[in-house]
Design a protein around this motif. Structure first.
Motif, PDB file in Angstrom:
ATOM      1  N   ARG A 143      16.053  46.404  47.437  1.00 54.90           N
ATOM      2  CA  ARG A 143      14.454  46.853  48.070  1.00 54.90           C
ATOM      3  C   ARG A 143      15.451  47.383  49.527  1.00 54.90           C
ATOM      4  NH1 ARG A 143      12.430  42.032  49.964  1.00 54.90           N
ATOM      5  NH2 ARG A 143      13.475  40.317  49.018  1.00 54.90           N
ATOM      6  N   ASN A 144      16.214  47.045  49.506  1.00 55.78           N
ATOM      7  CA  ASN A 144      16.879  46.782  50.934  1.00 55.78           C
ATOM      8  C   ASN A 144      17.247  48.106  51.373  1.00 55.78           C
ATOM      9  OD1 ASN A 144      18.253  46.662  53.004  1.00 55.78           O
ATOM     10  ND2 ASN A 144      19.417  44.478  52.622  1.00 55.78           N
ATOM     11  N   LYS A 179      31.741  29.733  51.518  1.00 61.82           N
ATOM     12  CA  LYS A 179      31.144  31.271  52.064  1.00 61.82           C
ATOM     13  C   LYS A 179      31.236  30.601  53.798  1.00 61.82           C
ATOM     14  CE  LYS A 179      26.713  32.789  53.034  1.00 61.82           C
ATOM     15  NZ  LYS A 179      26.499  33.817  52.436  1.00 61.82           N
ATOM     16  N   MET A 189      33.285  40.522  54.422  1.00 55.37           N
ATOM     17  CA  MET A 189      33.566  40.846  55.692  1.00 55.37           C
ATOM     18  C   MET A 189      34.610  40.435  56.754  1.00 55.37           C
ATOM     19  SD  MET A 189      29.796  39.160  56.433  1.00 55.37           S
ATOM     20  CE  MET A 189      28.101  40.066  55.152  1.00 55.37           C
ATOM     21  N   ALA A 246      19.496  49.162  53.520  1.00 57.07           N
ATOM     22  CA  ALA A 246      21.213  49.339  53.732  1.00 57.07           C
ATOM     23  C   ALA A 246      21.412  49.035  52.324  1.00 57.07           C
ATOM     24  CB  ALA A 246      21.451  48.603  54.759  1.00 57.07           C
ATOM     25  N   VAL A 263      26.135  45.333  50.733  1.00 56.78           N
ATOM     26  CA  VAL A 263      26.345  46.874  51.865  1.00 56.78           C
ATOM     27  C   VAL A 263      27.942  46.793  52.750  1.00 56.78           C
ATOM     28  CG1 VAL A 263      25.631  47.504  54.311  1.00 56.78           C
ATOM     29  CG2 VAL A 263      24.096  46.351  52.582  1.00 56.78           C
ATOM     30  N   GLU A 286      24.930  38.920  47.327  1.00 55.05           N
ATOM     31  CA  GLU A 286      23.154  38.888  48.050  1.00 55.05           C
ATOM     32  C   GLU A 286      23.548  40.202  48.860  1.00 55.05           C
ATOM     33  OE1 GLU A 286      21.164  37.578  52.000  1.00 55.05           O
ATOM     34  OE2 GLU A 286      23.645  38.308  51.890  1.00 55.05           O
ATOM     35  N   GLU A 287      21.667  40.698  49.205  1.00 55.24           N
ATOM     36  CA  GLU A 287      22.095  42.499  49.885  1.00 55.24           C
ATOM     37  C   GLU A 287      23.114  42.927  50.856  1.00 55.24           C
ATOM     38  OE1 GLU A 287      17.791  41.995  49.930  1.00 55.24           O
ATOM     39  OE2 GLU A 287      17.721  41.198  51.720  1.00 55.24           O
ATOM     40  N   TRP A 288      22.798  41.611  51.828  1.00 54.18           N
ATOM     41  CA  TRP A 288      24.097  41.990  52.803  1.00 54.18           C
ATOM     42  C   TRP A 288      25.394  41.979  52.489  1.00 54.18           C
ATOM     43  CZ3 TRP A 288      21.277  44.367  55.953  1.00 54.18           C
ATOM     44  CH2 TRP A 288      19.269  43.265  55.919  1.00 54.18           C
ATOM     45  N   TYR A 332      28.859  27.206  49.399  1.00 54.02           N
ATOM     46  CA  TYR A 332      28.531  27.376  49.995  1.00 54.02           C
ATOM     47  C   TYR A 332      29.262  26.630  51.507  1.00 54.02           C
ATOM     48  CZ  TYR A 332      25.167  27.368  53.475  1.00 54.02           C
ATOM     49  OH  TYR A 332      24.451  26.746  55.298  1.00 54.02           O
TER      50      TYR A 332
END
Lengths: 970, 441
Positions: free
Chosen positions: A320-321, A163, A204, A323, A237, A232-234, A160
């Motif tokens: 389910r996202n 991150k 990112m 994006a 992407v 994690e979903e974001w 964490y």
């Protein structure tokens, strides 16, 4: 409180919005002195000893910030509380600091030491939050401190915190771009991180700081692909978008044959976008292109890494996202071979049931895709039918998609659907529908007449807008084959009496003028009427009247000479200079005078030249040069910061370049592709057995250690053969990774974090010999304490076992601090059965009932046999002890290495060297009784295979057959 | 990447403003509001730009949720993020309205702080966020007679407490943590129907979209099992059990749902996180198991006086014990209709002519199953021609069917494990809405 609300009353509600006691802008206060009074009040609250008062004050201050009001003069009072013990207050102070630190740099520095202390806190949450706030304080002077903090956090134990470090990188970069080189180092380090939590964030940072350093991705490419599903979903992407770009630079275009075709065919297709032409062309072109392609290079073979990316992103279409779904969809659209793109259609159609904003964005993209790949969405035609509750912009987009999907087979259904849409209340939508009908008619010649008739019927509609739109569309359609339709032109000529919409009137006039030869009687009469109403017409209509007059003058001057003169005279004195210009120009051109030049001879050619029919094409036609799903695509304009998707490399990227890539070399010299999922973890066994064949059988009691030794010996052998020093380092890294058992094995959940109230336990069968007792299976357990308090005295109690089973407990773990992880090994003698071992896991406060049940494959340990020994042993275990099953191998599991890998994953066996390449043999002994377990997989043509298991213990044999069968067929 | 996030009320008041990357002018919010309000039409485009700033907005709960971005990030990411943000705010504040946002400035600010870091979305999972969020939600419960009716004489519980008021499901997820509030779980089965009936009375298209939503206020619930009808089947081929099967075409599940018992027993196992989530979504097209809820029998003619006569007979084919509520039929009428006279078959209906939308709106507050209502509308239309007769229809129907699912999906049981200490309540609701129910004439 009461003071402040009293103040409000006094102010007379100058700010009518919001809670009265929150959020007053001090600047807007009417009376200066009371302003001070109120701030004193807040300051007093902040200085008090009571947390509740501080909290109340902070809430009020944050409310001010939230509404965009200035609260900067409270800075000194707030910053004092940064060290406050109450976490609620502390968080709000952080919020305040981040907002105002830039304005009050000197004072902000006072808080830095608190954060530096926070960075050393044992609690990972506090470390992370300190780093986050520290990096958000945009004060240049602390850049070195930030840099240090980021570097330290990048190697923090807690993922964490790592991150958070990744998130801090772009902040520091924007504060001081000169730190770029150092930051890239950190990014490189974090990219190598194997936890899913970090992966998304670091990509990112990569995208923001150094998107051009694509070389950093090479060695992490496969890892990212494999981790992707758990990120994690974001993060998914961002990673998918980055990988799309990466793949476009590294791999060959899978549609290279088709794209050649498109280039070749584009010249023919500019006018008629119609599809039947395309189909005809296609075959011819395909032959040509194929021939050309054959001459140029060998047939296209997809890079296995390219395939890996496509395979691993596919399951994310279920996300389910929206994006994520769209990111995968654009990846497939841009990267996949044409035949495979179809899979995304279903997922995109599913998104149509989402919020209307999402629908809007999805439809934009579907519209673009449906032009290029129509077949893809055809099965879902019905999903694009319009609902009366859809907002207009969605209706129009759905129409667009329906039009794109129309072809000979479905056009009748689509037209019937369109017919009902025309009845809608929504005028914009009706207009769009009529245009869509027009486009269908131009694209599909079979229905042109039907559409035209339908549109003509609409001319009697009572709604003027409908009529006007129909006229415009009919005009375009008639231009394609005017000679057949003089009665329609006549009908339209009559409409000039009623229809008022300028665009429609202009269209009719143009049509009559253009085809005046088909309606010789009516045309002069229309001109007569128009001349009468000329002065009251709109400009656009006036221009067309002049045109009509000119054309009639040229074809039928006898009847219309005077009329034309009259119109031109009227136009001469018009207010609009365009019209005056036009009149002058036309008079010069058509009316013969002495001065008139050579041009008037050509007047007829000028005016009555055959005009090409207009092309009705989709506004989405050229959008696909923007990356799908991007902002620029949506706007159909290049947005700032848009990175163009790189083109495919023209020639195959130099293979030697890829060979230098470190990961690429791994599969080369091991001959087993580490591209398989989870593969990295299991390379160990094939390694060993390969080398074992050379070194001959060695009896070793301690197989684990032997394996390790063999591995190291073998690796040195290889180090010599690898020239590049760089590669050696990487090899070593790979070995160290494979040796660590914890990362290599499938782990099972023993205690879930929620059930365990923050304590979670996972276990795996380490496949190491359990040293205290050789008859036991070693179970490695990993305890993670994610609660906020420490856990003490972790131990086992109350073991419930079947008779004969034994357990060797792990030594009690005295203390497991919050946020920490500990590992312990326990031994269980399962007595060669798959009975579960039940026991209680106790902490100082709680007891949890847990159980461990071994898969049958873990109840054995590998032994080493030669081929002859194997055959001899097998001969003794016939009859009841032999189980044979026929099976069809999974497509991905047709080669020797895949089989070896899957069998050794399913069961703890070792490979027996074998002369024939059609057979794989494995041997092991059960842990408790030491009975031999012999497995043979014989492969035949077409993926057929036969599995034979010989084992004295029939129960074990049957279960093992089942497990291996499953491993090989899935 | 997101530069700013702000929330505006429908009147344009600034509720929340947070700047993540700096560099934007102070007037950005008002620029956005001007742009949004300047546009006509029912929905402004999702993405708008001003110079090189791009606004992406959604509308939820009567509020504008806006994010600005400068670089070319995916509009999907941002719309999806805004939707999630709205859902999270709803979970944490209990309900979504201007008032609830105003009362929870600090909470929402803290939420935003955790969700987005320097414009990067970190996480939107309410389970993860729960560990970080410290601020308590402030709620205001509107005064409701329902609440009073639960308290009988001398505060004794009355029979009516068997039914939870509809507002019970709108409360913040966090309050249950400290206050030891009621542990409750709400399971809603919501279906939306899209139906097109042709002018000949034949069903042309029927489409049901459904979802099971779980709203959980159980701090210690580790696992929950939802049992669906045993005869529930997916796809066309598979049929289970005897009698009428409950069938859907397609089905998708929340990623937290474990399906190991689904194939054999139709049981969904999940560990619900606090707050609201959609556990399952399904879809059924074309063959509905039950009859359509409504049938319309229209007769349209001109009388001698040049008036348009519309005789409408509406039949409700629901089972006799159930009823539809808030039924509203919209009948488009020819342009230029000036007045309406009506004869309705019962007094609890109403009808009026809406000239600006050119439609007659016929409202029925409650419509019991198995009954039939009729209405005669006489429209005064000057210049009535035969062409204008064609302008009548199609009729749109909107309604709500409480306690009914169109697919027949039922929840057999709802089990929580471990057994909850103290009182816990489980609520199951069924409702079918009309999404678009069109009857062509």
């Amino acid at each position: 409180m009461s003071a402040s609300s009293a103040f409000n009353d006094e102010k007379g509600g100058s700010s009518s919005v919001g809670e009265p006691e929150y959020g007053h802008d001090p600047a807007s206060g009417g009376i200066f002195s009371s302003d001070y009074k109120r701030h004193d009040d807040l300051k007093e609250m902040l200085d008090s000893n009571k947390d509740s008062l501080k909290l109340e004050a902070m809430k009020r201050i944050v409310a001010m910030i939230a509404r965009g009001k200035n609260a900067s003069d409270l800075f000194p009072a707030v910053v004092k509380n940064v060290a406050c013990k109450n976490i609620e207050v502390k968080k709000l102070v952080y919020v305040y600091l981040v907002r105002y630190a830039e304005e009050q740099q000197d004072l902000a520095l006072l808080s830095i030491s608190t954060f530096q202390r926070g960075l050393k806190d044992p609690n990972q949450l506090i470390r992370a939050s300190a780093l986050r706030v520290l990096s958000s304080i945009r004060v240049t002077i602390i850049v070195p401190i930030m840099m240090l903090a980021i570097k330290e956090a990048a190697s923090d134990m807690s993922p964490y915190v790592r991150k958070t470090a990744a998130h801090a990188i772009p902040k520091l970069y924007s504060l001081d771009p000169e730190q770029k080189d150092q930051l890239i180092e950190v990014i490189e380090k974090l990219l190598a991180d194997k936890t899913t939590l970090v992966a998304g964030s670091v990509v990112m940072a990569f995208e923001e700081v150094c998107p051009e350093r694509i070389d950093l991705i090479h060695k992490n490419y496969r890892k990212l692909c494999n981790l992707l599903i758990d990120v994690e979903e974001w993060g998914q992407v961002v990673i998918i978008n980055m990988l799309t770009r990466y793949a476009r630079t590294q791999f060959l275009n899978p549609n290279i044959n088709e794209s050649l075709l498109e280039e070749g065919g584009s010249g023919d297709k500019t006018f008629y976008g119609s599809d039947e032409d395309e189909d005809e062309d296609e075959e011819e072109k395909e032959k040509k292109a194929e021939a050309a392609a054959m001459a140029k290079r060998k047939p296209y073979v997809m890079d296995p890494d390219h395939r890996l990316l496509l395979r691993n992103t596919k399951p994310l279409l279920q996300s389910r996202n929206a994006a994520v779904v769209m990111a995968v969809a654009q990846l497939y659209f841009h990267l996949a071979p044409k035949a495979e793109v179809g899979v995304i259609a279903k997922a995109l159609v599913r998104l149509l049931r989402s919020h209307s904003e999402v629908q809007y964005v999805v439809l934009q993209n579907v519209a673009t895709m449906s032009i290029k790949r129509r077949g893809m969405f055809e099965p879902y035609l019905k999903s694009f039918y319009i609902r009366s509750t859809d907002p207009t912009q969605i209706k129009v987009l759905k129409l667009e998609v329906l039009t794109n999907l129309a072809n000979e087979t479905n056009i009748s259904t689509i037209l019937r659907e369109f017919q009902t849409y025309i009845k809608s209340m929504d005028k914009d939508f009706v207009a769009a529908t009529i245009q869509a009908i027009g486009r269908c008619a131009t694209n599909i010649s079979e229905v042109r007449d039907t559409c035209l008739n339908g549109l003509v019927q609409l001319l009697s509609n009572r709604d003027e807008l409908v009529v006007a739109e129909s006229v415009v569309v009919i005009k375009k359609l008639l231009q394609m084959q005017p000679e057949k339709h003089s009665d329609i032109i006549k009908h339209m000529a009559k409409l000039t009496d009623n229809i008022q919409v300028p665009m429609a009137r202009a269209s009719i006039l143009w049509l009559i003028g253009e085809y005046c030869e088909h309606v010789p009687k009516i045309a002069p009469d229309v001109l007569r009427k128009m001349a009468k109403s000329f002065t009251n017409e709109e400009d656009i209509v006036k221009l067309q009247i002049i045109n009509l007059a000119a054309k009639l003058y040229l074809t039928n001057s006898k009847q219309t000479k005077l009329l034309t003169q009259y119109v031109l005279n009227l136009a001469k004195y018009d207010q609009n200079y365009d019209i005056r210009d036009r009149a002058r120009f036309i008079r010069q051109l058509i009316v013969p005078t002495e001065k008139s030049g050579a041009l008037s001879k050509y007047a007829k050619k000028l005016f009555l030249a055959l005009k090409p029919a207009p092309v009705l094409e989709s506004p989405f036609k050229d959008r696909d040069h923007f990356q799908l799903g991007s902002l620029s695509h949506l706007l159909n304009a290049k947005a700032g910061g848009y990175q163009e998707l790189p083109d495919w490399p023209e020639a195959a990227p130099d293979p030697s370049v890829r060979n230098v890539e470190v990961k690429e070399s791994v599969p080369e010299w091991t001959k087993c592709s580490s591209r398989e999922k989870r593969k990295e973890k299991k390379v160990e066994k094939p390694f060993y057995t390969d080398s074992e064949g050379e070194s001959g059988p060695t009896e070793s009691a301690d197989s684990g250690n032997f394996r390790l030794l063999a591995l190291i010996a073998w690796s040195f052998f290889f180090f010599d053969s690898i020239s590049s020093a760089h590669n050696r380092g990487v090899c070593l890294g790979v070995f160290l990774q494979t040796i660590a058992p914890s990362s290599a094995l499938k782990s099972y959940e023993l205690l879930h974090r929620i059930t365990g109230e923050g304590l979670s336990v996972e276990y795996c069968f380490s496949r190491q010999p359990f040293s205290p007792d050789a008859n036991m299976v070693a179970v490695q357990m990993q305890f993670t304490n994610s609660a906020s308090s420490d856990t003490k005295n972790l131990h086992i109690e109350d073991v419930k076992l079947q008779s004969g089973m034994r357990v060797k407990e792990f030594p009690e773990i005295e203390l497991l601090p919050a946020g920490e992880t500990a590992t312990a090994v326990m031994g269980i003698d399962f007595c060669d059965s798959t009975q579960a071992a039940n026991f209680q896991l106790c902490t100082h406060t709680r007891k949890f009932f847990v159980s461990i049940q071994p898969p049958v494959g873990e109840l054995m340990r590998p032994v080493f046999l030669t081929e002859n020994e194997f055959k001899k042993e097998q001969g003794q275990l016939m009859g009841m002890n032999e189980i044979t099953e026929k099976l069809t191998l999974d497509v991905k599991c047709r080669n020797e290495h895949a089989i070896v890998q899957r069998v050794t994953t399913a069961a703890n066996l070792s490979r027996v060297p074998c002369g024939s390449d059609k057979e794989c043999r494995f041997a092991g002994r059960t842990v408790t009784s030491g009975s031999l377990v012999l497995v043979t997989v014989a492969t035949k043509e077409e993926g057929a295979a036969q599995l034979t298991v010989n084992c004295e213990k029939m129960v074990i044999g049957t279960m093992l057959v089942k497990d291996i069968l499953q491993a090989l067929t899935q | 990447m997101i530069s700013q996030v702000f929330i505006l009320s429908s009147k344009g008041d600034h509720l929340i403003y947070k700047d993540f990357r700096g560099g934007a002018g102070n007037d950005i919010v008002s620029i956005f509001y001007e742009k949004v309000t300047a546009l006509t039409g029912d929905q402004p485009p999702v993405v708008m730009n001003h110079k090189d700033i791009y606004f992406v907005h959604i509308r939820q709960g009567g509020l504008y949720w806006v994010a600005t971005t400068t670089a070319g990030s995916s509009p999907f990411t941002i719309t999806e993020f805004l939707n999630r943000l709205a859902a999270l705010v709803k979970d944490y504040c209990g309900s979504l309205s201007e008032k609830s946002v105003q009362m929870n400035f600090a909470l929402i600010y803290e939420l935003l702080d955790e969700i987005v870091d320097y414009g990067y979305i970190q996480t939107t999972s309410s389970d993860v966020l729960k560990n970080f969020i410290q601020t308590e939600a402030v709620t205001s419960r509107p005064f409701s007679l329902f609440d009073l009716s639960n308290v009988g004489l001398f505060g004794a519980e009355t029979q009516q407490s068997k039914v939870a008021p509809s507002s019970a499901a709108t409360r913040p997820i966090q309050s249950s943590r400290e206050q030891g509030g009621k542990s409750e779980i709400f399971v809603d089965v919501i279906e939306r129907m899209t139906v097109v009936i042709g002018s000949n009375g034949l069903l042309m298209k029927a489409d049901v979209e459904g979802e099971i939503r779980v709203k959980c206020y159980m701090p210690s619930c580790s696992e929950m099992r939802i049992g669906l009808n045993e005869e529930f089947s997916i796809g066309k081929s598979q049929l289970r059990g005897y009698g009428a099967a409950v069938r859907v075409d397609e089905c998708s599940f929340h990623q937290a749902v474990r399906l190991d018992e689904f194939d054999s027993h139709r049981i969904l196992r999940l560990c619900p996180s606090q707050g609201e989530q959609t556990v399952m979504q399904y879809q059924l097209s074309d063959d509905l198991p039950s009859a359509l809820p409504f049938r319309l029998f229209p007769t349209i003619e001109r009388d001698n006086g040049g008036r348009l006569l519309m005789y409408m007979k509406l039949r409700c084919d629901l089972p006799p014990k159930s009823a539809a509520i808030n039924v509203c039929a919209t009948i488009p009428v020819p342009k230029g209709s000036v007045s309406l006279s009506q004869e309705l078959s019962s007094p609890d209906q109403s009808a009026e002519l809406k000239p600006q939308s050119r439609a007659v709106v016929w409202k029925i507050a409650r419509f019991a199953g198995g009954t039939q209502l009729s209405a005669l509308f006489k429209l005064e239309v000057p210049s009535l021609s035969s062409a204008s007769m064609l302008e009548v229809g199609p009729v749109g129907l909107s309604f709500e069917l409480p306690k009914i699912t169109a697919t027949g999906l039922q929840i057999r049981f709802l089990r929580l494990s471990p057994i909850q200490p103290g009182p816990s309540q489980r609520w199951v609701r069924y409702v079918t809405h009309s999404d678009s129910y069109t009857i062509r004439i």
